[in-house]
Design a protein around this motif. Structure first.
Motif, PDB file in Angstrom:
ATOM      1  N   LYS A  47       0.091  -5.594   1.079  1.00  0.00           N
ATOM      2  CA  LYS A  47      -1.244  -6.172   1.233  1.00  0.00           C
ATOM      3  C   LYS A  47      -2.251  -5.516   0.286  1.00  0.00           C
ATOM      4  CE  LYS A  47      -0.162  -8.912   4.593  1.00  0.00           C
ATOM      5  NZ  LYS A  47      -0.168 -10.369   4.393  1.00  0.00           N
ATOM      6  N   THR A  48      -3.105  -6.341  -0.261  1.00  0.00           N
ATOM      7  CA  THR A  48      -4.149  -5.861  -1.161  1.00  0.00           C
ATOM      8  C   THR A  48      -5.126  -4.935  -0.440  1.00  0.00           C
ATOM      9  OG1 THR A  48      -3.958  -7.890  -2.432  1.00  0.00           O
ATOM     10  CG2 THR A  48      -5.970  -6.619  -2.746  1.00  0.00           C
ATOM     11  N   ALA A  49      -5.345  -5.186   0.852  1.00  0.00           N
ATOM     12  CA  ALA A  49      -6.289  -4.346   1.609  1.00  0.00           C
ATOM     13  C   ALA A  49      -5.870  -2.878   1.542  1.00  0.00           C
ATOM     14  CB  ALA A  49      -6.371  -4.813   3.059  1.00  0.00           C
ATOM     15  N   SER A 100      -6.531  -1.464  -1.894  1.00  0.00           N
ATOM     16  CA  SER A 100      -7.959  -1.253  -2.086  1.00  0.00           C
ATOM     17  C   SER A 100      -8.419   0.013  -1.381  1.00  0.00           C
ATOM     18  CB  SER A 100      -8.713  -2.469  -1.565  1.00  0.00           C
ATOM     19  OG  SER A 100     -10.096  -2.327  -1.787  1.00  0.00           O
ATOM     20  N   ARG A 101      -7.902   0.259  -0.189  1.00  0.00           N
ATOM     21  CA  ARG A 101      -8.285   1.487   0.538  1.00  0.00           C
ATOM     22  C   ARG A 101      -7.769   2.717  -0.195  1.00  0.00           C
ATOM     23  NH1 ARG A 101      -6.474  -1.774   5.445  1.00  0.00           N
ATOM     24  NH2 ARG A 101      -8.398  -2.894   5.884  1.00  0.00           N
ATOM     25  N   LEU A 139     -10.200   5.706  -1.940  1.00  0.00           N
ATOM     26  CA  LEU A 139     -10.131   7.125  -1.587  1.00  0.00           C
ATOM     27  C   LEU A 139      -9.662   8.004  -2.736  1.00  0.00           C
ATOM     28  CD1 LEU A 139      -8.664   6.995   1.999  1.00  0.00           C
ATOM     29  CD2 LEU A 139     -10.822   8.037   1.320  1.00  0.00           C
ATOM     30  N   LEU A 164      -4.497   5.343   5.200  1.00  0.00           N
ATOM     31  CA  LEU A 164      -4.430   3.885   5.183  1.00  0.00           C
ATOM     32  C   LEU A 164      -4.222   3.306   6.577  1.00  0.00           C
ATOM     33  CD1 LEU A 164      -2.483   3.238   1.864  1.00  0.00           C
ATOM     34  CD2 LEU A 164      -4.912   3.609   2.263  1.00  0.00           C
ATOM     35  N   GLY A 165      -4.501   4.093   7.584  1.00  0.00           N
ATOM     36  CA  GLY A 165      -4.510   3.572   8.945  1.00  0.00           C
ATOM     37  C   GLY A 165      -3.168   3.136   9.441  1.00  0.00           C
ATOM     38  N   GLY A 166      -2.124   3.863   9.009  1.00  0.00           N
ATOM     39  CA  GLY A 166      -0.802   3.544   9.521  1.00  0.00           C
ATOM     40  C   GLY A 166      -0.047   2.506   8.714  1.00  0.00           C
ATOM     41  N   GLU A 167      -0.466   2.295   7.476  1.00  0.00           N
ATOM     42  CA  GLU A 167       0.270   1.356   6.602  1.00  0.00           C
ATOM     43  C   GLU A 167       1.746   1.785   6.574  1.00  0.00           C
ATOM     44  OE1 GLU A 167      -0.802  -1.301   5.257  1.00  0.00           O
ATOM     45  OE2 GLU A 167       0.578  -1.799   3.631  1.00  0.00           O
ATOM     46  N   PRO A 168       2.681   0.856   6.805  1.00  0.00           N
ATOM     47  CA  PRO A 168       4.097   1.258   6.908  1.00  0.00           C
ATOM     48  C   PRO A 168       4.718   1.584   5.547  1.00  0.00           C
ATOM     49  CG  PRO A 168       3.903  -1.115   7.172  1.00  0.00           C
ATOM     50  CD  PRO A 168       2.509  -0.602   7.080  1.00  0.00           C
ATOM     51  N   ARG A 178       5.057  -6.415   9.833  1.00  0.00           N
ATOM     52  CA  ARG A 178       4.217  -5.258   9.610  1.00  0.00           C
ATOM     53  C   ARG A 178       4.519  -4.139  10.581  1.00  0.00           C
ATOM     54  NH1 ARG A 178       1.262  -4.169   5.667  1.00  0.00           N
ATOM     55  NH2 ARG A 178       3.365  -4.321   4.858  1.00  0.00           N
TER      56      ARG A 178
END
Lengths: 247, 398
Positions: free
Chosen positions: B178-180, B183-184, B188, B59-63, B16
């Motif tokens: 990741k599903t998280a 979902s985010r 939004l 998404l808080g820094g999702e790569p 990640r």
């Protein structure tokens, strides 16, 4: 891979699936001189406000996990590759499970106050208002995790969860068994259709058997729903006054 | 629905971490991007109101890595994966890498793993190849559709609003590890959280989105081959629904039938969306559909075309329904070089105006039924006979 799930059938996997909420903070739009403009600059919310935002109107105790890029998968803080995770997954149905992104540790993240300090917990359980909080660092044992979750369940629900958990485990085994029977019956039915056609006596028998098995499975699923019903206490109180303790 | 549900990371990897900012294969250089067929590797607008940069922040820094090709906008946060052990997957991947290597100067002939940037490039190639194949089979050409210049969303022309088979905006595909994160994003930007593979129509952009997460694929389906088929399935559904501009949803049989036909061309082993939630996915011993369909035709046991045309709940379809649907589309494509299939697509997806004569969906449903009869020249019962005769002539017994 956490143990257990791979050997479970599809119905059990549905029961074991954790229902995660992934809240994203949206600042309210500001109305200025009759005109709406973009919301406030990103900032960390006070703890009470952050809790209220993620809890919303869900009265269940909270289980809050923060995703982390250092963990190999983001569930490592909650699950273990070695031990049985099923109990954790089953217990989670009585929690409002919230998952927050890795940047929650940035100082201006709206939910930063949920994970205070330089070495914050990886997850915590608490009442929706934050009381009764138990912090977990991610390297906790199964026993520590279950004790923490158990303490919140005892505070929050009028009935103990032990018996429902045992019942649910038994139901999972029954569901696996019936899923297996359904798969075999369906395959056998397809083969009979293809070899002998629907006029065959075997077709009628298998068709009836499959129908019956599916009804039984629905009954088991309904039983799982009933068994899972625990009544929330009115105004549940924390085990200890204020603050968080580490589990 | 996939047999897969939310489950846990398949393997422990330090996967990640942020990706290299610059694509190691093109170095982000214009000449290399042009050769590779890319408009851009970002930043660009994903859809109205959010750019690629905004999504990463949201998404808080999702790569996430990005690529805009001739016909798609693609975002991927898929992790690196090892080369597959499965021989057919390994063989098809080798062929894909060879094709990709002709356009990507930095690609080694035998990479040791498929790193995140390479996964992005592979999916970009897969989507463009799918689009090309869709057009080739159905006899469609980009120049058949509006140029898009000055058309703008909201102005409906006979062939649609824009150059992407009638859509004004490019189809968007977002692949999350990741599903998280999915979902985010959906919370939004799509009106609410989504935990399963999802398709969405961006109204302002007049484009369709397909999004999913690797995490949803479990057990024997937890591999890139199955993901490829899932993505292709969703992408074709979107191409069909957006055909000639999206004024109504395509009938279930048309969007799923075409999607199924195209993914079985990729790899028939991954029987994506043939089992409802809570049921086992069918195994590899049930992959050969021709003999199974033939046997059902011999015994006159199959869903009637009249019923198929009226299907309203995709989750209610049985495995046999999926097989027969695929076979009927197979018939429509193979019997006359897809001329009938092409015509069906055109007529069924004729834009439906708002003119007060029933809801758009009601008008579209009547249009679809009429189109089937007029284009095939047959009532559904007669079509069943024609299809059945073709199956007995064309499909082997084993």
């Amino acid at each position: 891979m956490p143990s257990g799930e791979n050997s479970r059938g599809p119905s059990s996997l549905l029961e074991l699936a954790m229902d995660w909420d992934h809240p994203v903070y949206v600042a309210p739009a500001v109305v200025d001189d009759g005109r709406t403009r973009a919301g406030e600059v990103r900032r960390s919310l006070p703890l009470a406000q952050a809790l209220a935002y993620i809890a919303k109107d869900d009265p269940r105790p909270l289980l809050v996990l923060r995703d982390c890029f250092r963990c190999s998968g983001t569930d490592d803080a909650l699950m273990t590759k070695k031990a049985d995770n099923e109990k954790t997954m089953l217990m989670s149905r009585w929690f409002h499970c919230v998952r927050l992104p890795p940047d929650v540790l940035e100082n201006d993240h709206p939910f930063r106050s949920l994970f205070p300090g330089e070495k914050p917990a990886h997850l915590f359980v608490s009442q929706p208002d934050g009381s009764g909080r138990v912090d977990l660092m991610g390297d906790q044992s199964r026993t520590q995790l279950w004790d923490a979750m158990g303490s919140l369940l005892a505070q929050s629900y009028a009935q103990p969860a032990q018996k429902p958990l045992q019942e649910l485990s038994r139901l999972l085994n029954k569901l696996d068994n019936i899923d297996d029977q359904i798969a075999k019956a369906q395959t056998a039915l397809d083969k009979i259709i293809e070899s002998d056609g629907p006029a065959s006596r075997k077709f009628k028998k298998l068709h009836a058997e499959l129908s019956h098995l599916r009804s039984q499975r629905n009954e088991l699923r309904n039983e799982a729903v009933l068994v899972s019903r625990l009544e929330l206490r009115e105004g549940s109180t924390p085990a200890a006054p204020g603050g968080a303790r580490e589990g | 629905m996939l047999c897969g549900l939310l489950t846990f990371a398949a393997a422990a990897q330090d996967s990640r971490a942020p990706r290299p900012e610059v694509d190691p294969y093109t170095q982000g250089k214009r000449k290399a991007l042009d050769k590779a067929g890319y408009v851009s590797l970002g930043p660009f607008q994903v859809a109205a109101g959010h750019s690629t940069e905004q999504v990463v922040r949201d998404l808080g820094g999702e790569p996430l890595l990005w690529a805009e090709t001739a016909h798609f906008k693609l975002g991927s946060s898929l992790d690196a994966i090892p080369l597959p052990d499965d021989p057919p997957l390994r063989k098809s991947l080798t062929a894909e890498l060879e094709r990709l290597g002709k356009r990507l100067p930095g690609l080694r002939k035998r990479p040791k793993e498929i790193d995140p940037w390479l996964r992005l490039h592979l999916y970009a190639q897969r989507l463009e190849e799918l689009y090309a194949r869709f057009c080739e089979v159905l006899g469609l050409r980009d120049e058949d559709f509006a140029s898009g210049k000055g058309a703008g969303a909201g102005s409906l022309k006979e062939v649609g609003r824009g150059p992407y088979l009638g859509m004004y905006g490019k189809p968007v595909v977002l692949l999350f590890e990741k599903t998280a994160a999915m979902s985010r994003y959906s919370t939004l930007h799509l009106g609410g959280p989504q935990d399963l593979a999802y398709r969405h129509y961006y109204v302002e952009d007049d484009s369709f989105l397909y999004t999913t997460s690797m995490e949803q694929l479990v057990g024997s389906y937890a591999n890139d081959g199955a993901l490829h088929c899932a993505v292709a399935f969703g992408a074709v559904q979107n191409l069909v629904n957006g055909f000639r501009g999206h004024t109504h949803n395509a009938p279930i049989w048309l969007e799923m039938g075409l999607a199924r036909w195209f993914i079985r061309q990729i790899d028939p082993r991954w029987q994506i969306y043939t089992s409802p939630a809570g049921e086992f996915a069918r195994g590899e011993d049930e992959v050969e559909w021709e003999p199974k369909v033939r046997a059902r035709v011999e015994h006159r046991y199959f869903p009637a075309t009249a019923d198929m045309l009226a299907w309203a709940d995709r989750n209610a379809l049985s495995f046999a329904d999926h097989m027969v649907l695929w076979s009927r589309v197979d018939y429509l494509i193979r019997r006359d070089d897809a001329r009938t299939m092409r015509e069906l697509l055109w007529e069924t997806m004729e834009p439906v105006p708002h003119d007060g004569a029933g809801t758009r969906e009601e008008v579209a449903a009547r249009q679809a039924q009429r189109a089937f009869r007029e284009v095939t020249g047959m009532e559904p019962e007669a079509f069943d006979e024609a299809w059945a005769a073709w199956v007995l002539k064309s499909y082997s017994e084993k």
